[in-house]
Write a protein that holds these residues in place. Structure first.
Motif, PDB file in Angstrom:
ATOM      1  N   UNK A   1      12.573  -2.206  44.700  1.00  0.00           N
ATOM      2  CA  UNK A   1      13.733  -1.789  44.448  1.00  0.00           C
ATOM      3  C   UNK A   1      14.063  -0.019  44.858  1.00  0.00           C
ATOM      4  N   UNK A   2      14.845   0.088  45.603  1.00  0.00           N
ATOM      5  CA  UNK A   2      15.250   1.826  45.884  1.00  0.00           C
ATOM      6  C   UNK A   2      16.772   1.983  44.817  1.00  0.00           C
ATOM      7  N   UNK A   3      16.228   2.669  44.269  1.00  0.00           N
ATOM      8  CA  UNK A   3      17.621   3.126  43.521  1.00  0.00           C
ATOM      9  C   UNK A   3      17.530   4.419  43.373  1.00  0.00           C
TER      10      UNK A   3
ATOM     11  N   UNK B   1      14.215   6.562  44.238  1.00  0.00           N
ATOM     12  CA  UNK B   1      13.696   6.365  43.845  1.00  0.00           C
ATOM     13  C   UNK B   1      12.664   4.384  43.728  1.00  0.00           C
ATOM     14  N   UNK B   2      11.557   3.881  43.371  1.00  0.00           N
ATOM     15  CA  UNK B   2      12.042   2.811  43.329  1.00  0.00           C
ATOM     16  C   UNK B   2      11.375   2.973  42.022  1.00  0.00           C
ATOM     17  N   UNK B   3      12.135   1.243  41.794  1.00  0.00           N
ATOM     18  CA  UNK B   3      12.317   0.778  40.356  1.00  0.00           C
ATOM     19  C   UNK B   3      12.159  -0.835  40.356  1.00  0.00           C
ATOM     20  N   UNK B   4      11.867  -1.517  39.346  1.00  0.00           N
ATOM     21  CA  UNK B   4      11.122  -3.014  39.691  1.00  0.00           C
ATOM     22  C   UNK B   4      13.215  -3.694  39.307  1.00  0.00           C
ATOM     23  N   UNK B   5      13.408  -4.363  40.485  1.00  0.00           N
ATOM     24  CA  UNK B   5      14.100  -5.506  40.026  1.00  0.00           C
ATOM     25  C   UNK B   5      14.640  -5.892  40.021  1.00  0.00           C
ATOM     26  N   UNK B   6      13.563  -6.779  39.048  1.00  0.00           N
ATOM     27  CA  UNK B   6      14.851  -7.869  37.630  1.00  0.00           C
ATOM     28  C   UNK B   6      14.434  -7.576  36.185  1.00  0.00           C
ATOM     29  N   UNK B   7      14.315  -6.469  36.025  1.00  0.00           N
ATOM     30  CA  UNK B   7      14.944  -5.568  34.818  1.00  0.00           C
ATOM     31  C   UNK B   7      15.664  -4.608  34.419  1.00  0.00           C
TER      32      UNK B   7
END
Length: 213
Positions: free
Chosen positions: A169-171, A191-197
């Motif tokens: 996920x792009x944040x 930046x990219x990071x996990x979507x579900x947490x």
């Protein structure tokens, strides 16, 4: 004498006829000038498009499709939860379509972060994601044209993963002076990071968007 009178009468009638013909020609020229846009007829007003507006609390930005309304919310959410809250507000988790829109959202996020919390760094969830670590990112708000306005920080998007999920996920990164530096992230960039947490270790928020009316 009689012949002279006839001659004078004929000449007078001829002169009158010439005068009438000249006046008729002048009238025709005037009519032609009037109907060919010679300045005598006012131009009809141009139709105007109705202005599109955003409801109170939302900020209008311009996209190729027209006005787009954005609003930043504070909240400790994962991607599906943020999408659900946006839907409850008649909106979608929003991407960005221009550098101006990206800067506007970054400023809205900065203001919300500094006025609603004591955090000086944080992130916003956006409508930008990919399906797997090896697939391309795409927009999910159903309106943004493409990803050309997405500006990634150095070494982003990364290929990391956490607890069974990739950084897909792009944040958007938020930061003000005094905030903790995290890697090489820059305020207003992605930046990219996990979507579900998500974690309660910094300011967390998300941005919703919908068409102006």
């Amino acid at each position: 004498m009689r012949n002279l009178v006839i001659f004078l009468l004929f000449g007078t009638l001829f002169a009158i006829g010439e005068s009438i013909i000249i006046r008729d020609d002048s009238s025709d020229s005037h009519e032609s000038s009037y109907y060919s846009g010679g300045g005598h007829r006012p131009k009809p007003p141009r139709p105007t498009k109705p202005s599109s507006k955003c409801e109170s609390g939302w900020t209008r930005v311009q996209r190729l499709s027209g006005g787009w309304c954005v609003k930043v919310f504070a909240g400790l959410t994962n991607q599906p939860q943020a999408e659900s809250i946006c839907a409850q507000n008649g909106a979608r988790l929003s991407a960005v379509e221009s550098s101006q829109e990206r800067e506007t959202i970054a400023e809205l996020g900065r203001v919300l972060m500094t006025t609603s919390s004591t955090w000086k760094f944080g992130s916003l969830r956006t409508g930008i994601k990919r399906n797997t670590l090896n697939s391309p990112f795409y927009v999910t708000d159903g309106n943004a044209k493409d990803l050309n306005a997405v500006k990634w920080s150095h070494a982003e998007p990364n290929q990391g993963s956490y607890n069974g999920g990739g950084n897909n996920c792009g944040m958007m990164w938020l930061w003000v002076p005094g905030g903790r530096q995290v890697q090489q992230r820059v305020h207003g960039e992605f930046f990219s990071m996990v979507c579900h947490i998500t974690w309660n270790d910094r300011f967390r928020g998300f941005v919703c968007g919908k068409s102006a009316v």
